[in-house]
Design an enzyme around this catalytic site. Structure first.
Site, PDB file in Angstrom:
ATOM      1  N   LYS A   1     -38.415  -4.309  52.828  1.00  0.00           N
ATOM      2  CA  LYS A   1     -39.407  -5.023  51.978  1.00  0.00           C
ATOM      3  C   LYS A   1     -38.995  -3.400  51.087  1.00  0.00           C
ATOM      4  O   LYS A   1     -38.939  -2.028  50.941  1.00  0.00           O
ATOM      5  CB  LYS A   1     -41.105  -3.716  52.864  1.00  0.00           C
TER       6      LYS A   1
ATOM      7  N   SER B   1     -51.662  -8.705  61.042  1.00  0.00           N
ATOM      8  CA  SER B   1     -52.686  -8.629  60.300  1.00  0.00           C
ATOM      9  C   SER B   1     -53.654  -9.411  59.522  1.00  0.00           C
ATOM     10  O   SER B   1     -54.098 -10.530  60.470  1.00  0.00           O
ATOM     11  CB  SER B   1     -52.412  -6.702  59.909  1.00  0.00           C
TER      12      SER B   1
ATOM     13  N   GLY C   1     -51.753 -11.280  57.777  1.00  0.00           N
ATOM     14  CA  GLY C   1     -50.671 -12.070  57.726  1.00  0.00           C
ATOM     15  C   GLY C   1     -49.966 -12.955  55.951  1.00  0.00           C
ATOM     16  O   GLY C   1     -48.963 -13.201  56.403  1.00  0.00           O
TER      17      GLY C   1
END
Length: 199
Positions: A53, A90, A92
């Protein structure tokens, strides 16, 4: 660990799956999930890829630095089925973004294994991802509450952990070690061998 139950549920749902490096890959959606994905990759004998990320550390949105992009590291996924393994879903949004990138790279079917499926923002985004062919199936355990709406979705499979949790409780009540329950490698090899040799 939910590895054995997840694999078993997937093999029951998809009897046409090929468990080999040319047909199937394990993908970690972030750096934090690599240890779990390395286990799946090793025990199933298939290749591993990951996303990291990239965040914007100059901005804070809702108490955290927003993700600018998911960058892929790994072998070519073109023409392969892919399993994304994560601890939880969570909203998605992250898993859909990762799945979309894998689809753009030519991945065939995309399966998601998540221990906890919370779906905090509802199911509409998952419905859309399924309708557009981004996600094929999502497997989550029954260790958290599942709404009646979730249980009716074509893209959803519930993985039952009741027997496993009962074994852990029973073993601890007898003051015995649970190490044999935590190491699921032999059980996974047995179920994979049976699946590969079915006629």
């Amino acid at each position: 660990r939910t590895s054995y139950q997840m694999i078993k549920a997937m093999l029951r749902t998809y009897p046409d799956l090929s468990i080999d490096p040319d047909s199937l890959m394990i993908i970690s959606p972030d750096e934090g999930g690599m240890a779990k994905c390395m286990y799946y990759s090793s025990v199933m004998g298939i290749d591993l890829g990951m996303f990291y990320k990239r965040r914007d550390y100059s901005v804070i949105v809702n108490g955290k630095n927003p993700i600018v992009a998911h960058e892929y590291l790994g072998r070519n996924v073109k023409g392969k089925d892919v399993i994304i393994v994560d601890d939880m879903i969570s909203s998605g949004d992250s898993v859909i973004d990762v799945a979309q990138q894998l689809k753009n790279k030519g991945a065939k079917r995309i399966f998601v294994f998540a221990t906890f499926g919370l779906f905090c923002n509802g199911l509409a985004n998952m419905d859309k991802a399924y309708e557009e062919g981004v996600i094929t199936k999502i497997f989550t355990t029954n260790l958290v509450y599942r709404t009646p709406e979730l249980l009716t979705r074509d893209w959803y499979v519930e993985v039952n952990l009741c027997k496993y949790v009962a074994y852990i409780i029973d073993t601890m009540n007898h003051d015995a070690t649970i190490s044999h329950l935590l190491d699921q490698s032999q059980k996974i090899h047995t179920v994979l061998d049976k699946y590969k040799n079915k006629d």
